[in-house]
Design a protein around this motif. Structure first.
Motif, PDB file in Angstrom:
ATOM      1  N   LYS A  84       5.762  -6.684 -17.590  1.00  0.00           N
ATOM      2  CA  LYS A  84       4.563  -6.193 -17.873  1.00  0.00           C
ATOM      3  C   LYS A  84       2.978  -6.414 -18.252  1.00  0.00           C
ATOM      4  O   LYS A  84       2.322  -5.687 -18.434  1.00  0.00           O
ATOM      5  N   GLU A  85       3.830  -7.227 -19.418  1.00  0.00           N
ATOM      6  CA  GLU A  85       2.651  -7.598 -19.948  1.00  0.00           C
ATOM      7  C   GLU A  85       1.689  -8.824 -18.893  1.00  0.00           C
ATOM      8  O   GLU A  85       0.344  -8.213 -18.497  1.00  0.00           O
ATOM      9  N   GLN A  86       2.392  -8.977 -17.815  1.00  0.00           N
ATOM     10  CA  GLN A  86       1.560  -9.595 -16.401  1.00  0.00           C
ATOM     11  C   GLN A  86       0.928  -8.913 -15.869  1.00  0.00           C
ATOM     12  O   GLN A  86       0.022  -9.264 -14.678  1.00  0.00           O
ATOM     13  N   GLU A  87       1.353  -7.939 -15.815  1.00  0.00           N
ATOM     14  CA  GLU A  87       1.399  -6.253 -14.864  1.00  0.00           C
ATOM     15  C   GLU A  87       1.754  -7.185 -13.357  1.00  0.00           C
ATOM     16  O   GLU A  87       1.270  -6.498 -12.173  1.00  0.00           O
ATOM     17  N   SER A  88       2.658  -7.172 -13.557  1.00  0.00           N
ATOM     18  CA  SER A  88       3.542  -7.922 -12.257  1.00  0.00           C
ATOM     19  C   SER A  88       3.519  -7.063 -11.519  1.00  0.00           C
ATOM     20  O   SER A  88       4.222  -6.685  -9.933  1.00  0.00           O
ATOM     21  N   ASN A  89       3.651  -5.334 -12.071  1.00  0.00           N
ATOM     22  CA  ASN A  89       3.397  -4.063 -11.085  1.00  0.00           C
ATOM     23  C   ASN A  89       2.920  -4.174 -10.339  1.00  0.00           C
ATOM     24  O   ASN A  89       3.329  -3.445  -9.089  1.00  0.00           O
ATOM     25  N   LEU A  90       1.774  -4.814 -10.204  1.00  0.00           N
ATOM     26  CA  LEU A  90       0.552  -4.425  -9.145  1.00  0.00           C
ATOM     27  C   LEU A  90       0.673  -5.723  -8.258  1.00  0.00           C
ATOM     28  O   LEU A  90       0.198  -5.870  -7.780  1.00  0.00           O
ATOM     29  N   LYS A  91       1.278  -6.988  -8.349  1.00  0.00           N
ATOM     30  CA  LYS A  91       1.553  -7.527  -7.295  1.00  0.00           C
ATOM     31  C   LYS A  91       1.986  -7.524  -6.557  1.00  0.00           C
ATOM     32  O   LYS A  91       3.179  -6.786  -6.310  1.00  0.00           O
ATOM     33  N   PRO A  92       1.799  -7.677  -5.367  1.00  0.00           N
ATOM     34  CA  PRO A  92       1.697  -6.977  -3.468  1.00  0.00           C
ATOM     35  C   PRO A  92       3.363  -7.283  -3.327  1.00  0.00           C
ATOM     36  O   PRO A  92       4.407  -7.006  -2.786  1.00  0.00           O
ATOM     37  N   ARG A  93       3.697  -8.922  -3.937  1.00  0.00           N
ATOM     38  CA  ARG A  93       4.945  -9.089  -3.537  1.00  0.00           C
ATOM     39  C   ARG A  93       6.489  -7.924  -3.962  1.00  0.00           C
ATOM     40  O   ARG A  93       7.265  -7.502  -3.704  1.00  0.00           O
ATOM     41  N   SER A 103       3.615   2.408 -10.868  1.00  0.00           N
ATOM     42  CA  SER A 103       3.901   3.303 -12.308  1.00  0.00           C
ATOM     43  C   SER A 103       5.313   3.479 -13.033  1.00  0.00           C
ATOM     44  O   SER A 103       5.914   3.634 -14.021  1.00  0.00           O
ATOM     45  N   LEU A 104       6.470   3.163 -12.194  1.00  0.00           N
ATOM     46  CA  LEU A 104       7.751   3.692 -11.855  1.00  0.00           C
ATOM     47  C   LEU A 104       9.086   2.458 -11.527  1.00  0.00           C
ATOM     48  O   LEU A 104       9.924   2.772 -12.548  1.00  0.00           O
ATOM     49  N   LYS A 125       0.780  -1.139  -0.426  1.00  0.00           N
ATOM     50  CA  LYS A 125       0.430  -0.045   0.315  1.00  0.00           C
ATOM     51  C   LYS A 125       0.671   1.597  -0.360  1.00  0.00           C
ATOM     52  O   LYS A 125       0.546   2.485  -0.242  1.00  0.00           O
ATOM     53  N   LYS A 126       2.087   0.787   0.751  1.00  0.00           N
ATOM     54  CA  LYS A 126       2.781   2.667   0.687  1.00  0.00           C
ATOM     55  C   LYS A 126       3.478   2.209  -0.257  1.00  0.00           C
ATOM     56  O   LYS A 126       3.786   3.719  -1.327  1.00  0.00           O
ATOM     57  N   ALA A 127       3.641   1.633  -1.403  1.00  0.00           N
ATOM     58  CA  ALA A 127       4.498   1.262  -3.058  1.00  0.00           C
ATOM     59  C   ALA A 127       3.529   2.229  -3.322  1.00  0.00           C
ATOM     60  O   ALA A 127       4.308   2.581  -4.146  1.00  0.00           O
ATOM     61  N   LEU A 128       2.441   1.634  -3.720  1.00  0.00           N
ATOM     62  CA  LEU A 128       1.254   2.346  -4.680  1.00  0.00           C
ATOM     63  C   LEU A 128       0.927   3.691  -4.164  1.00  0.00           C
ATOM     64  O   LEU A 128       0.466   4.242  -5.083  1.00  0.00           O
ATOM     65  N   ALA A 129       0.708   3.616  -2.878  1.00  0.00           N
ATOM     66  CA  ALA A 129       1.217   5.841  -2.217  1.00  0.00           C
ATOM     67  C   ALA A 129       1.802   6.557  -3.273  1.00  0.00           C
ATOM     68  O   ALA A 129       1.723   7.515  -2.756  1.00  0.00           O
ATOM     69  N   PHE A 130       2.709   6.302  -3.321  1.00  0.00           N
ATOM     70  CA  PHE A 130       3.950   6.719  -4.125  1.00  0.00           C
ATOM     71  C   PHE A 130       4.053   6.705  -5.532  1.00  0.00           C
ATOM     72  O   PHE A 130       5.082   7.190  -5.771  1.00  0.00           O
ATOM     73  N   LYS A 131       3.706   5.492  -6.240  1.00  0.00           N
ATOM     74  CA  LYS A 131       3.224   4.935  -7.494  1.00  0.00           C
ATOM     75  C   LYS A 131       3.829   4.354  -7.522  1.00  0.00           C
ATOM     76  O   LYS A 131       4.744   4.524  -8.950  1.00  0.00           O
TER      77      LYS A 131
END
Length: 240
Positions: free
Chosen positions: A104-113, A95-96, A86-92
């Motif tokens: 990227k295709e698997q949207e791994s940037n959104l995985k909590p781990r 997307s960085l 959640k803190k990582a998402l708050a820092f966006k």
């Protein structure tokens, strides 16, 4: 500049921006022609250690009557995948992240781990670019509200996710990951199915599934099952 926008959000300006780029680089990017590019796993290792130490020191000061067990549980409620993601998402940071095309295709940037890892890597980078006094102040500011809202002692006995986090850390099994498998039922009374995963030899392996009237309830139920399984395994090993 992307790095400049992140510096504004986290409230720290890097002297060596190469450290920040390294912190944002996932290992999937460092393949083929990018093999010489440094990725963030070493910084993640450092950030995890610093975060645990700073918060352990602060919790000892705030709760001088607590024993080691209670302090460990409180720290686990602060340093876990859900909180750090959640803190990582708050820092966006999602997307960085600098990742390979497949991730990227698997949207791994959104995985909590992965979000948790990049957050810890950024923390490690800030420390190397500054000093312990600065990173300590930064962490204390970041977790001030979390500590103020920390759960009462009795809630820890019922919080299976926190207990599991503490147990997996003790057994060196990594951080449990929860994934929503699906939901069913009417919108006013849904039932959620959640899977709980552990990392085994670099692969995320599902251990249990559980249902609940909310995602949190399902996660707690799955965590309870995994705790019972791990504790049973420990008993069997001791009896051999």
């Amino acid at each position: 500049m992307i790095q400049q926008s992140l510096e504004q959000v986290i409230g720290y300006k890097f002297k060596n921006r190469d450290l920040l780029i390294e912190a944002l680089t996932h290992k999937s990017y460092c393949i083929n022609e990018k093999k010489r590019q440094s990725h963030n796993e070493r910084l993640e290792f450092l950030g995890d250690a610093i975060l645990g130490f700073v918060l352990a020191e602060q919790l000892m000061q705030i709760f001088p009557q607590d024993n080691e067990g209670l302090l460990s549980k409180k720290r686990a409620s602060l340093v876990n995948q859900d909180v750090l993601a959640k803190k990582a998402l708050a820092f966006k940071l999602d997307s960085l992240l600098i990742m390979g095309p497949g991730e990227k295709e698997q949207e791994s940037n959104l995985k909590p781990r992965i979000l948790c890892s990049v957050y810890e890597a950024v923390l490690g980078a800030v420390y190397l670019d500054s000093d312990y006094a600065q990173i300590k102040a930064w962490v204390q500011k970041e977790f001030k509200t979390d500590i103020e809202q920390i759960k009462p002692d009795l809630e820890f006995e019922r919080d299976y996710k926190t207990r599991l986090q503490e147990l997996t850390q003790k057994l060196k099994l990594g951080t449990p990951e929860y994934q929503l498998i699906g939901s069913q039922g009417p919108s006013h009374n849904p039932e959620f199915l959640v899977g709980i995963f552990l990392n085994e030899n670099g692969k995320s392996v599902e251990k249990f599934r559980a249902t609940g009237k909310s995602k949190k309830a399902a996660e707690q139920s799955a965590a309870q099952q995994l705790i019972q399984s791990l504790e049973t395994e420990q008993v069997k090993r001791k009896s051999v």
